[in-house]
Scaffold this motif. Structure first.
Motif, PDB file in Angstrom:
ATOM      1  N   VAL A  17       0.861  -1.171   0.000  1.00 61.18           N
ATOM      2  CA  VAL A  17       0.000   0.000   0.000  1.00 61.18           C
ATOM      3  C   VAL A  17       0.900   1.225   0.000  1.00 61.18           C
ATOM      4  CG1 VAL A  17      -1.687   1.355   1.334  1.00 61.18           C
ATOM      5  CG2 VAL A  17      -1.912  -1.134   1.199  1.00 61.18           C
ATOM      6  N   ILE A  18       0.568   2.188  -0.844  1.00 66.07           N
ATOM      7  CA  ILE A  18       1.270   3.476  -0.855  1.00 66.07           C
ATOM      8  C   ILE A  18       0.228   4.517  -0.490  1.00 66.07           C
ATOM      9  CG2 ILE A  18       2.512   5.168  -2.250  1.00 66.07           C
ATOM     10  CD1 ILE A  18       3.456   2.830  -3.997  1.00 66.07           C
ATOM     11  N   SER A  19       0.554   5.323   0.524  1.00 64.91           N
ATOM     12  CA  SER A  19      -0.446   6.229   1.061  1.00 64.91           C
ATOM     13  C   SER A  19       0.136   7.588   1.378  1.00 64.91           C
ATOM     14  CB  SER A  19      -1.019   5.614   2.344  1.00 64.91           C
ATOM     15  OG  SER A  19      -1.851   6.538   3.004  1.00 64.91           O
ATOM     16  N   HIS A  20      -0.730   8.590   1.323  1.00 64.18           N
ATOM     17  CA  HIS A  20      -0.423   9.863   1.960  1.00 64.18           C
ATOM     18  C   HIS A  20      -0.255   9.548   3.446  1.00 64.18           C
ATOM     19  CE1 HIS A  20      -4.537   9.250   3.096  1.00 64.18           C
ATOM     20  NE2 HIS A  20      -4.555  10.340   3.827  1.00 64.18           N
ATOM     21  N   ALA A  21       0.248  10.433   4.214  1.00 63.13           N
ATOM     22  CA  ALA A  21       0.553  10.114   5.615  1.00 63.13           C
ATOM     23  C   ALA A  21      -0.610  10.442   6.538  1.00 63.13           C
ATOM     24  CB  ALA A  21       1.816  10.843   6.050  1.00 63.13           C
ATOM     25  N   GLY A  22      -1.825  10.136   6.112  1.00 68.65           N
ATOM     26  CA  GLY A  22      -2.992  10.324   6.967  1.00 68.65           C
ATOM     27  C   GLY A  22      -3.039   9.239   8.027  1.00 68.65           C
ATOM     28  N   SER A  23      -3.276   9.616   9.264  1.00 71.25           N
ATOM     29  CA  SER A  23      -3.204   8.655  10.368  1.00 71.25           C
ATOM     30  C   SER A  23      -4.237   7.540  10.237  1.00 71.25           C
ATOM     31  CB  SER A  23      -3.339   9.371  11.713  1.00 71.25           C
ATOM     32  OG  SER A  23      -4.543  10.119  11.755  1.00 71.25           O
ATOM     33  N   GLY A  24      -5.442   7.835   9.765  1.00 71.20           N
ATOM     34  CA  GLY A  24      -6.466   6.796   9.616  1.00 71.20           C
ATOM     35  C   GLY A  24      -6.061   5.735   8.607  1.00 71.20           C
ATOM     36  N   THR A  25      -5.520   6.157   7.492  1.00 68.20           N
ATOM     37  CA  THR A  25      -5.085   5.215   6.462  1.00 68.20           C
ATOM     38  C   THR A  25      -3.901   4.392   6.949  1.00 68.20           C
ATOM     39  OG1 THR A  25      -5.823   6.786   4.786  1.00 68.20           O
ATOM     40  CG2 THR A  25      -4.380   5.016   4.048  1.00 68.20           C
ATOM     41  N   ILE A  26      -2.978   5.030   7.652  1.00 67.18           N
ATOM     42  CA  ILE A  26      -1.826   4.310   8.191  1.00 67.18           C
ATOM     43  C   ILE A  26      -2.297   3.232   9.165  1.00 67.18           C
ATOM     44  CG2 ILE A  26       0.176   4.525   9.724  1.00 67.18           C
ATOM     45  CD1 ILE A  26       0.719   7.248   8.356  1.00 67.18           C
ATOM     46  N   LEU A  27      -3.230   3.577  10.053  1.00 67.85           N
ATOM     47  CA  LEU A  27      -3.739   2.588  11.006  1.00 67.85           C
ATOM     48  C   LEU A  27      -4.417   1.427  10.299  1.00 67.85           C
ATOM     49  CD1 LEU A  27      -5.095   4.850  13.886  1.00 67.85           C
ATOM     50  CD2 LEU A  27      -3.154   3.278  13.973  1.00 67.85           C
ATOM     51  N   ASP A  28      -5.208   1.718   9.254  1.00 68.71           N
ATOM     52  CA  ASP A  28      -5.864   0.648   8.489  1.00 68.71           C
ATOM     53  C   ASP A  28      -4.832  -0.310   7.894  1.00 68.71           C
ATOM     54  OD1 ASP A  28      -8.412   1.556   9.014  1.00 68.71           O
ATOM     55  OD2 ASP A  28      -8.682   2.521   7.053  1.00 68.71           O
ATOM     56  N   ALA A  29      -3.767   0.242   7.318  1.00 69.87           N
ATOM     57  CA  ALA A  29      -2.739  -0.601   6.702  1.00 69.87           C
ATOM     58  C   ALA A  29      -1.990  -1.410   7.759  1.00 69.87           C
ATOM     59  CB  ALA A  29      -1.764   0.251   5.897  1.00 69.87           C
ATOM     60  N   LEU A  30      -1.683  -0.799   8.902  1.00 66.84           N
ATOM     61  CA  LEU A  30      -0.975  -1.517   9.962  1.00 66.84           C
ATOM     62  C   LEU A  30      -1.838  -2.638  10.530  1.00 66.84           C
ATOM     63  CD1 LEU A  30       0.831   1.423  11.814  1.00 66.84           C
ATOM     64  CD2 LEU A  30       1.839  -0.269  10.263  1.00 66.84           C
ATOM     65  N   ARG A  31      -3.143  -2.401  10.653  1.00 62.20           N
ATOM     66  CA  ARG A  31      -4.050  -3.459  11.131  1.00 62.20           C
ATOM     67  C   ARG A  31      -4.094  -4.623  10.156  1.00 62.20           C
ATOM     68  NH1 ARG A  31      -7.905   0.962  12.228  1.00 62.20           N
ATOM     69  NH2 ARG A  31      -7.642   1.494  14.405  1.00 62.20           N
ATOM     70  N   THR A  32      -4.022  -4.329   8.877  1.00 67.11           N
ATOM     71  CA  THR A  32      -4.060  -5.363   7.849  1.00 67.11           C
ATOM     72  C   THR A  32      -2.713  -6.072   7.738  1.00 67.11           C
ATOM     73  OG1 THR A  32      -5.670  -3.994   6.658  1.00 67.11           O
ATOM     74  CG2 THR A  32      -4.695  -5.792   5.425  1.00 67.11           C
ATOM     75  N   ALA A  33      -1.669  -5.464   8.289  1.00 68.82           N
ATOM     76  CA  ALA A  33      -0.310  -6.007   8.259  1.00 68.82           C
ATOM     77  C   ALA A  33       0.222  -6.143   6.833  1.00 68.82           C
ATOM     78  CB  ALA A  33      -0.217  -7.338   8.999  1.00 68.82           C
ATOM     79  N   VAL A  34      -0.065  -5.130   6.017  1.00 66.85           N
ATOM     80  CA  VAL A  34       0.457  -5.087   4.659  1.00 66.85           C
ATOM     81  C   VAL A  34       1.593  -4.060   4.642  1.00 66.85           C
ATOM     82  CG1 VAL A  34      -1.240  -3.342   3.903  1.00 66.85           C
ATOM     83  CG2 VAL A  34      -0.181  -4.821   2.210  1.00 66.85           C
TER      84      VAL A  34
END
Length: 197
Positions: A101-118
């Motif tokens: 996943v490549i994302s802007h550094a929005g905290s909500g998106t970062i948390l979603d990706a970390l929860r998914t462990a991708v």
């Protein structure tokens, strides 16, 4: 037929980050995706980004065609980004490989990706005023949760994400802290049972 491997790029819902869409559709990045075995590039271009996405796709058409990548995009999904994160994780399609996943550094998106462990590449939007995104990206990268990259670094960041993927699978986790570095099975069991010194 190649096993599916997805790169999911998201710019967030509230701030326009067209530069990230442009970088993701650049010839060097598309070539890097191909070199790392990616089959799909999925872009969330935001509420007002369809025209810009279509223009970038038109410019990149020759490169996209020669890369063999399946490129698609969408504006917003009111159900959230979870299913796209899981697609990048390699969940769902039979035989799918884990992507990124490549994302802007929005905290909500970062948390979603970390929860998914991708594996996550964080690209702060330098156009924002009072930019807390850079601080967040630097802190998470220092703790080895994410890869911090600039727009120009995206092709190199894919290689860094592959290294992050390998480190994330190590035991004990590299970002677990000194207190969690148990020795052997007995140490792990003691820790899990709460028998800490």
């Amino acid at each position: 037929m190649a096993h599916p491997k997805t790169c999911f790029v998201t710019i967030g819902a509230t701030a326009s980050f067209t530069s990230l869409i442009q970088a993701a559709l650049s010839a060097p990045f598309l070539s890097a995706l191909q070199n790392h075995g990616y089959t799909d590039l999925l872009l969330q271009y935001g509420e007002d980004g369809k025209g810009f996405f279509d223009g970038c796709m038109q410019q990149a058409q020759a490169t996209v065609s020669s890369s063999g990548l399946k490129v698609s995009g969408f504006a917003l999904d009111k159900a959230g980004l979870g299913k796209y994160m899981r697609q990048a994780k390699g969940l769902g399609a039979k035989g799918a490989q884990e992507g990124v996943v490549i994302s802007h550094a929005g905290s909500g998106t970062i948390l979603d990706a970390l929860r998914t462990a991708v594996p996550l590449i964080v690209v702060p939007n330098a156009e924002l005023l009072d930019n807390h995104q850079v601080e967040l990206a630097e802190a998470l990268a220092a703790q080895e949760y994410v890869v911090h990259a600039s727009l120009a670094d995206l092709p190199r960041a894919l290689q860094d994400a592959e290294q992050l993927r390998l480190r994330q699978k190590e035991w004990p986790p590299v970002n677990s802290g000194v207190h969690r570095q148990a020795k052997g099975l007995k140490g792990v069991l003691d820790e899990e049972m709460g028998f800490l010194d």
